[in-house]
Each structure stands twice: as C-alpha cells, then as structure tokens.
Design an enzyme around this catalytic site. Structure first.
Site, PDB file in Angstrom:
ATOM      1  N   HIS A  18       5.123  26.099  43.920  1.00 40.65           N
ATOM      2  CA  HIS A  18       3.951  26.024  44.802  1.00 40.65           C
ATOM      3  C   HIS A  18       2.995  24.952  44.280  1.00 40.65           C
ATOM      4  O   HIS A  18       2.101  25.222  43.473  1.00 40.65           O
ATOM      5  CB  HIS A  18       3.244  27.382  44.880  1.00 40.65           C
ATOM      6  CG  HIS A  18       2.195  27.449  45.950  1.00 40.65           C
ATOM      7  ND1 HIS A  18       2.260  28.323  47.025  1.00 40.65           N
ATOM      8  CD2 HIS A  18       1.060  26.736  46.142  1.00 40.65           C
ATOM      9  CE1 HIS A  18       1.211  28.147  47.803  1.00 40.65           C
ATOM     10  NE2 HIS A  18       0.453  27.183  47.275  1.00 40.65           N
ATOM     11  N   HIS A  20       0.986  21.345  45.982  1.00 35.32           N
ATOM     12  CA  HIS A  20       0.762  20.484  47.139  1.00 35.32           C
ATOM     13  C   HIS A  20       0.797  19.017  46.714  1.00 35.32           C
ATOM     14  O   HIS A  20       0.042  18.619  45.818  1.00 35.32           O
ATOM     15  CB  HIS A  20      -0.587  20.804  47.789  1.00 35.32           C
ATOM     16  CG  HIS A  20      -0.636  22.156  48.421  1.00 35.32           C
ATOM     17  ND1 HIS A  20      -0.499  22.349  49.786  1.00 35.32           N
ATOM     18  CD2 HIS A  20      -0.795  23.398  47.884  1.00 35.32           C
ATOM     19  CE1 HIS A  20      -0.576  23.644  50.061  1.00 35.32           C
ATOM     20  NE2 HIS A  20      -0.762  24.298  48.917  1.00 35.32           N
ATOM     21  N   HIS A 216       1.509  30.922  53.038  1.00 32.01           N
ATOM     22  CA  HIS A 216       0.274  31.214  52.312  1.00 32.01           C
ATOM     23  C   HIS A 216      -0.308  32.506  52.888  1.00 32.01           C
ATOM     24  O   HIS A 216      -0.624  32.572  54.075  1.00 32.01           O
ATOM     25  CB  HIS A 216      -0.753  30.102  52.525  1.00 32.01           C
ATOM     26  CG  HIS A 216      -0.531  28.874  51.707  1.00 32.01           C
ATOM     27  ND1 HIS A 216       0.509  27.998  51.943  1.00 32.01           N
ATOM     28  CD2 HIS A 216      -1.238  28.359  50.671  1.00 32.01           C
ATOM     29  CE1 HIS A 216       0.432  26.993  51.078  1.00 32.01           C
ATOM     30  NE2 HIS A 216      -0.623  27.188  50.295  1.00 32.01           N
ATOM     31  N   GLU A 219      -4.186  35.089  49.775  1.00 33.43           N
ATOM     32  CA  GLU A 219      -4.908  34.272  48.795  1.00 33.43           C
ATOM     33  C   GLU A 219      -6.386  34.663  48.868  1.00 33.43           C
ATOM     34  O   GLU A 219      -6.904  35.337  47.996  1.00 33.43           O
ATOM     35  CB  GLU A 219      -4.714  32.782  49.086  1.00 33.43           C
ATOM     36  CG  GLU A 219      -5.442  31.881  48.089  1.00 33.43           C
ATOM     37  CD  GLU A 219      -5.303  30.389  48.406  1.00 33.43           C
ATOM     38  OE1 GLU A 219      -5.716  29.594  47.557  1.00 33.43           O
ATOM     39  OE2 GLU A 219      -4.803  30.037  49.493  1.00 33.43           O
ATOM     40  N   HIS A 240       0.783  32.760  46.888  1.00 36.49           N
ATOM     41  CA  HIS A 240      -0.342  33.487  46.293  1.00 36.49           C
ATOM     42  C   HIS A 240      -0.099  34.993  46.392  1.00 36.49           C
ATOM     43  O   HIS A 240       0.516  35.567  45.515  1.00 36.49           O
ATOM     44  CB  HIS A 240      -1.676  33.076  46.922  1.00 36.49           C
ATOM     45  CG  HIS A 240      -1.974  31.618  46.807  1.00 36.49           C
ATOM     46  ND1 HIS A 240      -2.429  31.043  45.640  1.00 36.49           N
ATOM     47  CD2 HIS A 240      -1.880  30.613  47.711  1.00 36.49           C
ATOM     48  CE1 HIS A 240      -2.601  29.741  45.824  1.00 36.49           C
ATOM     49  NE2 HIS A 240      -2.262  29.453  47.074  1.00 36.49           N
ATOM     50  N   ASP A 298      -0.644  24.581  42.166  1.00 33.26           N
ATOM     51  CA  ASP A 298      -1.243  24.503  43.497  1.00 33.26           C
ATOM     52  C   ASP A 298      -1.774  23.095  43.787  1.00 33.26           C
ATOM     53  O   ASP A 298      -1.155  22.343  44.533  1.00 33.26           O
ATOM     54  CB  ASP A 298      -2.337  25.560  43.649  1.00 33.26           C
ATOM     55  CG  ASP A 298      -2.663  25.886  45.103  1.00 33.26           C
ATOM     56  OD1 ASP A 298      -1.918  25.456  45.997  1.00 33.26           O
ATOM     57  OD2 ASP A 298      -3.645  26.601  45.344  1.00 33.26           O
TER      58      ASP A 298
END
Length: 362
Positions: A18, A20, A216, A219, A240, A298
């Site tokens: 995970h 980005h 997602h 979170e 998450h 992340d």
C-alpha cells in the site's frame, strides 16, 4: 535485528502493498521538472518545498490531501515526468530493501486528455489515462531491470469521481498482463457506493473479469465502510481498516476469512485516522490477534518517511520482533496480487532469505 545509528533495523527483504506513486515523488524531481516545464512553485528551494509538502504534526485527511495541490500539476500531463517518477520509485524501494511492491495511483489524476473534469487546473494536452498507465509501466520495467526490485500497479478509482470508474476497470483488463494487478477505490469514505453506483458497476465488472480488488476502507471512515467494501465491492484486501475494530462481529468474521489489511501506521497518525499515541494504535490489536496484515508507507513524501523508519516506529512503540516482521512480510507475499507462479517464486525468495522452511500452498 541489525542496528543502524543505534536503532534496531529489520534489514531483511520486505514487501510493500500500500503505497501511492503520487505520494512517493522526490522533492528534487518536482523542482527539476517544474524548472524544465517553466512552472512556478510555491517555494524556491528544495528545503522550502519539502517543508511545504510534508505533514509536520497530526492533522486531518483534508489537510493531508491538500498537500498534493502543491506539486501534482508539475508532474501531471508530462510524459517524461510520469515515466521518471515510476523509475525513481523502483530505485527508492530497492534502497529500502523492498523486493516486491504494488504501487497505486489514479491514471486520471496524471492525465490531461479525455478526463472530465481535468484535475489540477491543467491545460488540455495529449496524455490520456491509458497513456499514463503505459508510461508508468515503462518506468517500472526499466527500474526493475536496473535495480532488481519488482513493482506492479494498482489503478485507483476515486470516490468523488464515479464516472471515471468504468474506464479504470477497463484499463485494468487491458493491462492485466502488462504490469497492472488490481483495482482500488480511494478518497472520501463518507461517499458510499449506494449513492454512487458507478463504483459498484466497476467492481462488479472487476469480479466478472477476475481483476483483483482492494478498497480504502475504515481509515477515517467507520466499520460500515469496511463492510460495504467486503460485501458490496467484494474486496480481497482492505486498505487501512483500523476502524473495523468498532464492529467486533465484522472484525471476527474478517479474521476467520483471513482478510488482508494493508496497515500504514505512520500515515494513520498524521491523517487523524488513529490516536496519535502509537502505543494505542489498532495495529497492536491486529498483531495480538495474529491477523493477516502488512506494513506500508502510504505516502512517504508527505509523511517524510521511509519503509524502514515505519518499521522502526512499530518496533519501538508496539514491540514488534524480528519474527513478527518476517511473518507479516510472508503474509504480504501470500496476499499480493501477482499470478500464482510469480507469487510462489516471491515466497520462496523470502523463505530462503529468512532461513525458513518453505511451506506449500498459500
């Protein structure tokens, strides 16, 4: 564990599921691309730009998302820049000891053609979402050849843009044998899929087409968002998922199903997703219950972090042992979206590096 600068460090091969791509861009690259393209930045030096882009204290998800406005317009819509950030991502992960990563991004947020509305107040250009995927794939392939770290793509739908989602799943299908391994849904969790059926249709098509799915959920959103991800969108992994613990029946159900949770502890502190006190983090409960989870950065650019510094945080505040680090990476490899043969090879690589006997099946 080995020590570096007096701190324990897990210096064995790692998996990251995970992260980005657009949250892992080098500040130096942003400045150099802006200069080449003649784009004025809100800061003049690399240090000033870094200071502007990172989260210094725990805040909110809205504050976090606002950081992207400082630099995304520099990279989006530029072929050379898009390929470059992908290549450099592989180099960065290789230096962190990552042998396999799944990097996610929205093709639409990096395009400047065929996207309505056009993001980042760009001028229309000639780079479509499909071009973005192709450019990222090129960068990852060249990076893998140079640095021996394998990276695959997860393409993101955005909750606030349901009209993009069917194109995202079609891109997943088009590039499923060329670098793309899954679809994701990211963005504001308060926007449920019942109100935005475009997402539901896209994920139904993903199921029909055997496209892997992560979402997602949980979170900053409540446990109901996790339930929706599992029951409506048929998620195979949860991005998450901290607030799953608010619904113990759901949590126990997902434990029994061996659902994989993509945990990002440092991220969750800065976005306000969890208590800023790491000793109260939900990950401690997941660890105690021997859940299936991974550790991930992340958006390391914005959190001024690396995967290694994230590992140091959980070792210091949550008492992670070397054996637990090995176990979570094996779980990550078992839960990754690679084809079966490549997954077996990845697991074998980990078992050998960890000095463990290879167990059959996953």
């Amino acid at each position: 564990m080995a020590e570096k600068n007096g701190k324990p460090e897990f210096d064995q091969p790692k998996i990251e599921l995970h992260v980005h791509l657009d949250g892992a861009i080098r500040i130096k690259t942003i400045i150099e691309v802006a200069k080449r393209r003649g784009i004025n930045l809100p800061a003049s030096s690399e240090d000033e730009m870094r200071n502007l882009c990172i989260m210094h204290e725990p805040g909110t998800l809205t504050e976090f998302l606002g950081k992207f406005n400082h630099y995304m317009h520099v990279i989006a819509g530029d072929r050379e820049a898009i390929k470059r950030i992908a290549y450099e991502f592989v180099e960065t992960k290789a230096k962190e000891g990552v042998i396999y990563a799944e990097a996610r991004y929205s093709p639409h947020l990096l395009a400047n053609k065929g996207v309505d509305p056009l993001p980042w107040k760009q001028k229309p250009g000639d780079i479509t979402p499909a071009d973005v995927v192709d450019l990222v794939n090129q960068g990852f392939k060249e990076g893998e050849k140079a640095f021996k770290t394998k990276v695959r793509s997860i393409l993101c739908c955005m909750r606030h843009m349901p009209n993009w989602s069917m194109e995202v799943v079609e891109l997943c299908k088009k590039y499923c044998k060329d670098g793309v391994v899954a679809i994701d849904l990211a963005g504001d969790e308060s926007l449920d899929c019942k109100s935005y059926p475009g997402h539901k249709r896209a994920f139904e098509e993903a199921v029909r087409s055997e496209v892997h799915r992560t979402v997602h959920a949980g979170e900053v959103g409540c446990a109901d968002v996790v339930r929706e991800a599992v029951e409506v969108l048929k998620a195979e992994r949860i991005g998450h998922g901290y607030h799953t613990l608010e619904d113990q029946a759901l949590y126990k159900q997902l434990l029994q199903q061996n659902m994989h949770f993509e945990m990002c502890p440092v991220s969750s502190r800065f976005t306000g997703a969890c208590d800023p006190d790491f000793t109260k983090h939900p990950l401690i409960t997941f660890k105690k219950d021997k859940a299936n989870y991974s550790l991930n950065t992340d958006d390391p650019t914005i959190f001024d972090s690396t995967l290694n510094s994230d590992y140091q945080v959980v070792q210091k505040y949550m008492d992670f042992t070397e054996e637990e680090f090995k176990s979570l990476n094996i779980n990550a490899a078992k839960s990754c979206f690679l084809p079966a043969k490549e997954k077996e090879e990845l697991l074998a690589q980990l078992y050998k590096a960890y000095g463990m006997l290879n167990s059959t099946g996953f």
